[in-house]
Write a protein that holds these residues in place. Sequence first.
Motif, PDB file in Angstrom:
ATOM      1  N   MET A  46       0.832  -1.207   0.000  1.00 35.47           N
ATOM      2  CA  MET A  46       0.000   0.000   0.000  1.00 35.47           C
ATOM      3  C   MET A  46       0.865   1.256   0.000  1.00 35.47           C
ATOM      4  O   MET A  46       0.484   2.258  -0.605  1.00 35.47           O
ATOM      5  N   ALA A  47       2.007   1.189   0.652  1.00 34.44           N
ATOM      6  CA  ALA A  47       2.889   2.352   0.702  1.00 34.44           C
ATOM      7  C   ALA A  47       3.835   2.435  -0.488  1.00 34.44           C
ATOM      8  O   ALA A  47       4.128   3.528  -0.971  1.00 34.44           O
ATOM      9  N   MET A  48       4.277   1.273  -0.996  1.00 36.56           N
ATOM     10  CA  MET A  48       5.363   1.273  -1.971  1.00 36.56           C
ATOM     11  C   MET A  48       4.968   0.812  -3.375  1.00 36.56           C
ATOM     12  O   MET A  48       5.699   1.071  -4.328  1.00 36.56           O
ATOM     13  N   GLU A  49       3.853   0.122  -3.477  1.00 39.22           N
ATOM     14  CA  GLU A  49       3.416  -0.417  -4.775  1.00 39.22           C
ATOM     15  C   GLU A  49       1.944  -0.074  -5.017  1.00 39.22           C
ATOM     16  O   GLU A  49       1.108  -0.954  -5.194  1.00 39.22           O
ATOM     17  N   PRO A  50       1.605   1.208  -5.028  1.00 34.45           N
ATOM     18  CA  PRO A  50       0.191   1.572  -5.131  1.00 34.45           C
ATOM     19  C   PRO A  50      -0.496   1.070  -6.402  1.00 34.45           C
ATOM     20  O   PRO A  50      -1.691   0.759  -6.372  1.00 34.45           O
ATOM     21  N   GLU A  51       0.245   0.959  -7.495  1.00 35.59           N
ATOM     22  CA  GLU A  51      -0.372   0.460  -8.740  1.00 35.59           C
ATOM     23  C   GLU A  51      -0.799  -1.001  -8.583  1.00 35.59           C
ATOM     24  O   GLU A  51      -1.863  -1.400  -9.052  1.00 35.59           O
ATOM     25  N   LEU A  52       0.042  -1.804  -7.940  1.00 30.93           N
ATOM     26  CA  LEU A  52      -0.303  -3.204  -7.681  1.00 30.93           C
ATOM     27  C   LEU A  52      -1.541  -3.302  -6.799  1.00 30.93           C
ATOM     28  O   LEU A  52      -2.446  -4.104  -7.056  1.00 30.93           O
ATOM     29  N   VAL A  53      -1.588  -2.474  -5.774  1.00 28.90           N
ATOM     30  CA  VAL A  53      -2.733  -2.461  -4.868  1.00 28.90           C
ATOM     31  C   VAL A  53      -4.012  -2.123  -5.625  1.00 28.90           C
ATOM     32  O   VAL A  53      -5.052  -2.772  -5.442  1.00 28.90           O
ATOM     33  N   GLU A  54      -3.945  -1.132  -6.492  1.00 28.09           N
ATOM     34  CA  GLU A  54      -5.125  -0.743  -7.276  1.00 28.09           C
ATOM     35  C   GLU A  54      -5.605  -1.894  -8.159  1.00 28.09           C
ATOM     36  O   GLU A  54      -6.808  -2.169  -8.244  1.00 28.09           O
ATOM     37  N   VAL A  55      -4.688  -2.569  -8.815  1.00 28.40           N
ATOM     38  CA  VAL A  55      -5.047  -3.698  -9.691  1.00 28.40           C
ATOM     39  C   VAL A  55      -5.684  -4.816  -8.875  1.00 28.40           C
ATOM     40  O   VAL A  55      -6.737  -5.350  -9.251  1.00 28.40           O
ATOM     41  N   MET A  56      -5.066  -5.191  -7.753  1.00 26.94           N
ATOM     42  CA  MET A  56      -5.633  -6.260  -6.919  1.00 26.94           C
ATOM     43  C   MET A  56      -7.007  -5.865  -6.395  1.00 26.94           C
ATOM     44  O   MET A  56      -7.953  -6.664  -6.435  1.00 26.94           O
ATOM     45  N   ALA A  57      -7.124  -4.646  -5.902  1.00 25.76           N
ATOM     46  CA  ALA A  57      -8.403  -4.195  -5.357  1.00 25.76           C
ATOM     47  C   ALA A  57      -9.490  -4.217  -6.427  1.00 25.76           C
ATOM     48  O   ALA A  57     -10.631  -4.626  -6.167  1.00 25.76           O
ATOM     49  N   ASP A  58      -9.159  -3.802  -7.639  1.00 22.25           N
ATOM     50  CA  ASP A  58     -10.141  -3.827  -8.737  1.00 22.25           C
ATOM     51  C   ASP A  58     -10.563  -5.250  -9.088  1.00 22.25           C
ATOM     52  O   ASP A  58     -11.734  -5.504  -9.369  1.00 22.25           O
ATOM     53  N   LYS A  59      -9.608  -6.179  -9.081  1.00 18.13           N
ATOM     54  CA  LYS A  59      -9.934  -7.587  -9.391  1.00 18.13           C
ATOM     55  C   LYS A  59     -10.890  -8.149  -8.338  1.00 18.13           C
ATOM     56  O   LYS A  59     -11.871  -8.817  -8.672  1.00 18.13           O
ATOM     57  N   PHE A  60     -10.587  -7.876  -7.062  1.00 22.57           N
ATOM     58  CA  PHE A  60     -11.486  -8.362  -6.015  1.00 22.57           C
ATOM     59  C   PHE A  60     -12.847  -7.672  -6.076  1.00 22.57           C
ATOM     60  O   PHE A  60     -13.875  -8.296  -5.805  1.00 22.57           O
ATOM     61  N   LEU A  61     -12.870  -6.404  -6.449  1.00 22.74           N
ATOM     62  CA  LEU A  61     -14.137  -5.698  -6.588  1.00 22.74           C
ATOM     63  C   LEU A  61     -15.016  -6.368  -7.630  1.00 22.74           C
ATOM     64  O   LEU A  61     -16.198  -6.643  -7.386  1.00 22.74           O
ATOM     65  N   VAL A  62     -14.468  -6.637  -8.796  1.00 22.77           N
ATOM     66  CA  VAL A  62     -15.233  -7.294  -9.869  1.00 22.77           C
ATOM     67  C   VAL A  62     -15.774  -8.627  -9.382  1.00 22.77           C
ATOM     68  O   VAL A  62     -16.949  -8.960  -9.590  1.00 22.77           O
ATOM     69  N   HIS A  63     -14.924  -9.392  -8.715  1.00 26.68           N
ATOM     70  CA  HIS A  63     -15.357 -10.693  -8.194  1.00 26.68           C
ATOM     71  C   HIS A  63     -16.481 -10.530  -7.171  1.00 26.68           C
ATOM     72  O   HIS A  63     -17.496 -11.239  -7.231  1.00 26.68           O
ATOM     73  N   HIS A  64     -16.324  -9.605  -6.224  1.00 29.86           N
ATOM     74  CA  HIS A  64     -17.335  -9.412  -5.182  1.00 29.86           C
ATOM     75  C   HIS A  64     -18.671  -8.953  -5.760  1.00 29.86           C
ATOM     76  O   HIS A  64     -19.724  -9.376  -5.284  1.00 29.86           O
ATOM     77  N   ILE A  65     -18.629  -8.093  -6.746  1.00 28.06           N
ATOM     78  CA  ILE A  65     -19.881  -7.633  -7.349  1.00 28.06           C
ATOM     79  C   ILE A  65     -20.623  -8.803  -7.975  1.00 28.06           C
ATOM     80  O   ILE A  65     -21.818  -9.004  -7.725  1.00 28.06           O
ATOM     81  N   GLU A  66     -19.942  -9.584  -8.792  1.00 26.98           N
ATOM     82  CA  GLU A  66     -20.606 -10.711  -9.452  1.00 26.98           C
ATOM     83  C   GLU A  66     -21.075 -11.747  -8.437  1.00 26.98           C
ATOM     84  O   GLU A  66     -22.200 -12.243  -8.520  1.00 26.98           O
ATOM     85  N   GLU A  67     -20.215 -12.070  -7.483  1.00 29.60           N
ATOM     86  CA  GLU A  67     -20.577 -13.030  -6.439  1.00 29.60           C
ATOM     87  C   GLU A  67     -21.812 -12.556  -5.678  1.00 29.60           C
ATOM     88  O   GLU A  67     -22.764 -13.318  -5.447  1.00 29.60           O
ATOM     89  N   SER A  68     -21.839 -11.286  -5.300  1.00 37.93           N
ATOM     90  CA  SER A  68     -22.953 -10.733  -4.535  1.00 37.93           C
ATOM     91  C   SER A  68     -24.239 -10.714  -5.346  1.00 37.93           C
ATOM     92  O   SER A  68     -25.321 -11.007  -4.825  1.00 37.93           O
ATOM     93  N   LYS A  69     -24.150 -10.365  -6.625  1.00 36.62           N
ATOM     94  CA  LYS A  69     -25.347 -10.374  -7.477  1.00 36.62           C
ATOM     95  C   LYS A  69     -25.920 -11.781  -7.587  1.00 36.62           C
ATOM     96  O   LYS A  69     -27.139 -11.979  -7.544  1.00 36.62           O
ATOM     97  N   GLN A  70     -25.048 -12.761  -7.744  1.00 37.74           N
ATOM     98  CA  GLN A  70     -25.505 -14.157  -7.792  1.00 37.74           C
ATOM     99  C   GLN A  70     -26.211 -14.540  -6.489  1.00 37.74           C
ATOM    100  O   GLN A  70     -27.247 -15.204  -6.501  1.00 37.74           O
ATOM    101  N   LEU A  71     -25.661 -14.109  -5.377  1.00 31.27           N
ATOM    102  CA  LEU A  71     -26.237 -14.443  -4.074  1.00 31.27           C
ATOM    103  C   LEU A  71     -27.601 -13.781  -3.870  1.00 31.27           C
ATOM    104  O   LEU A  71     -28.540 -14.426  -3.397  1.00 31.27           O
ATOM    105  N   VAL A  72     -27.730 -12.496  -4.226  1.00 37.47           N
ATOM    106  CA  VAL A  72     -29.022 -11.839  -4.012  1.00 37.47           C
ATOM    107  C   VAL A  72     -30.080 -12.387  -4.960  1.00 37.47           C
ATOM    108  O   VAL A  72     -31.263 -12.425  -4.610  1.00 37.47           O
ATOM    109  N   ARG A  73     -29.683 -12.847  -6.135  1.00 39.52           N
ATOM    110  CA  ARG A  73     -30.644 -13.497  -7.039  1.00 39.52           C
ATOM    111  C   ARG A  73     -31.191 -14.787  -6.437  1.00 39.52           C
ATOM    112  O   ARG A  73     -32.263 -15.249  -6.815  1.00 39.52           O
ATOM    113  N   ARG A  74     -30.435 -15.357  -5.538  1.00 41.12           N
ATOM    114  CA  ARG A  74     -30.818 -16.615  -4.900  1.00 41.12           C
ATOM    115  C   ARG A  74     -31.420 -16.407  -3.510  1.00 41.12           C
ATOM    116  O   ARG A  74     -31.539 -17.344  -2.737  1.00 41.12           O
TER     117      ARG A  74
END
Length: 173
Positions: A30-58
């Motif tokens: 977070m302090a030294m590799e902010p670009e890596l952090v942004e990429v990882m956070a975005d990947k998890f965001l995409v996953h969480h959104i899709e996972e959550s949408k699937q769950l609320v549909r059920r």
Amino acid sequence: GDDYMKGIQLWNIFKCCWELRGFERFMLDMAMEPELVEVMADKFLVHHIEESKQLVRRGVNMIFVLGDIAMQDAMMFSPKMWRDIFKPRLKTWIDEVKAEKDDTYFMFHSDGNNIAVFDDLIEIGFHAVDPVQPECLDVEKVKDEFGDRVCIHGTMSLQETLPFGTVDDVINE
């Protein structure tokens, strides 16, 4: 129906990232590799959104977002860093899921003193915050300041009263 809620627990983006990289390494990232952090956070965001949408549909209607961001006396990292990296992604996550199913509730879990971002959690759409630890925060002050805007959940001492108190101590608290 109206008798109960169906909830699921999902790690917050910070927790996912530090579990992937290791806590110490991710704190350095977070302090030294902010670009890596942004990429990882975005990947998890995409996953969480899709996972959550699937769950609320059920039929899930409460999503518990778990993962400590605070210690006993302060945040694990600066509130600014939390606002820059995690707040916008949590907001997007909540907004996207609520667009799918508007009556979905979100609860944020973090032990410790996260008072620095309490307003932010409410602003981005969390309906409840858990726990409000009496060892870390003044429960009455938190209730007075935020209680009309968010559900304050879990205000019993899990470090003193619950593990070491008598049955009467637990009932009284």
